[in-house]
Write a protein that holds these residues in place. Structure first.
Motif, short mmCIF file in Angstrom:
data_model
loop_
_atom_site.label_atom_id
_atom_site.label_comp_id
_atom_site.label_asym_id
_atom_site.label_seq_id
_atom_site.Cartn_x
_atom_site.Cartn_y
_atom_site.Cartn_z
N ASP A 1 0.83 -1.21 0.00
CA ASP A 1 0.00 0.00 0.00
C ASP A 1 0.87 1.26 0.00
OD1 ASP A 1 -2.39 -1.40 -0.07
OD2 ASP A 1 -2.61 -1.41 2.12
N GLY A 2 1.94 1.25 0.78
CA GLY A 2 2.85 2.39 0.81
C GLY A 2 3.52 2.62 -0.53
N LEU A 3 3.93 1.54 -1.16
CA LEU A 3 4.53 1.65 -2.49
C LEU A 3 3.52 2.19 -3.49
CD1 LEU A 3 6.48 -1.72 -2.47
CD2 LEU A 3 7.53 0.55 -2.59
N GLU A 4 2.29 1.73 -3.38
CA GLU A 4 1.23 2.18 -4.28
C GLU A 4 0.95 3.68 -4.08
OE1 GLU A 4 -1.37 1.29 -7.33
OE2 GLU A 4 -0.40 -0.33 -6.25
N ARG A 5 0.84 4.10 -2.82
CA ARG A 5 0.56 5.51 -2.52
C ARG A 5 1.70 6.43 -2.94
NH1 ARG A 5 -1.26 3.29 2.21
NH2 ARG A 5 0.60 3.96 3.32
#
Length: 151
Positions: free
Chosen positions: A39-43
């Motif tokens: 999720d952090g990579l996506e954001r």
């Protein structure tokens, strides 16, 4: 096999992203773990690539733009049973090509200073990365080792 662009939340790469994060958490104190979950990579809008064998990710890596000329390597990981096959070279070459195409002049990274990360530091050193000071909001940390490479 060649690295292809994929989203960090792609179900085919999630197990390897989780494996990477678990290894980072087991190898460093919590305050020194800078790996990001899917999720952090996506954001963070990173460019994320993976090498697949059939439909299973065996190597991953990400490039995060810090500004118009500087990028950061994130989440480089090769599944342990596939190490030594040149997959890390494939991922790194693809990410550096993407950085050049985006107009970046420098790519940096943070990895661990512990022995667990010795192979990673040696790999990056063989690929033209040299030791540097903390960058992009990182601070000096005895558990972190910073490297950079001009493109």
């Amino acid at each position: 096999m060649k690295p292809v662009r994929v989203r960090p939340n792609d179900p085919r790469v999630l197990p390897l992203v989780s494996m990477h994060l678990d290894l980072m958490r087991a190898s460093s104190p919590a305050c020194s773990v800078h790996a990001m979950d899917a999720d952090g990579l996506e954001r963070s809008n990173v460019l994320f690539v993976a090498v697949f064998d059939s439909d299973e990710a065996v190597a991953i890596g990400a490039l995060k733009a810090l500004d118009g000329t500087h990028g950061e390597l994130k989440s480089m990981h090769v599944r342990q049973d596939r190490r030594g096959q040149g997959l890390a070279d494939l991922i790194l070459d693809r990410l550096l090509d993407e950085a050049r195409t985006a107009g970046m002049e420098r790519v940096s990274l943070e990895t661990g200073s512990q022995e667990t990360f010795g192979a990673a530091r040696a790999f990056y050193g063989r690929n033209g990365f040299t030791t540097c000071s903390p960058f992009a909001g990182y601070t000096a940390d005895p558990n972190s080792f910073f490297m950079t490479r001009a493109l």
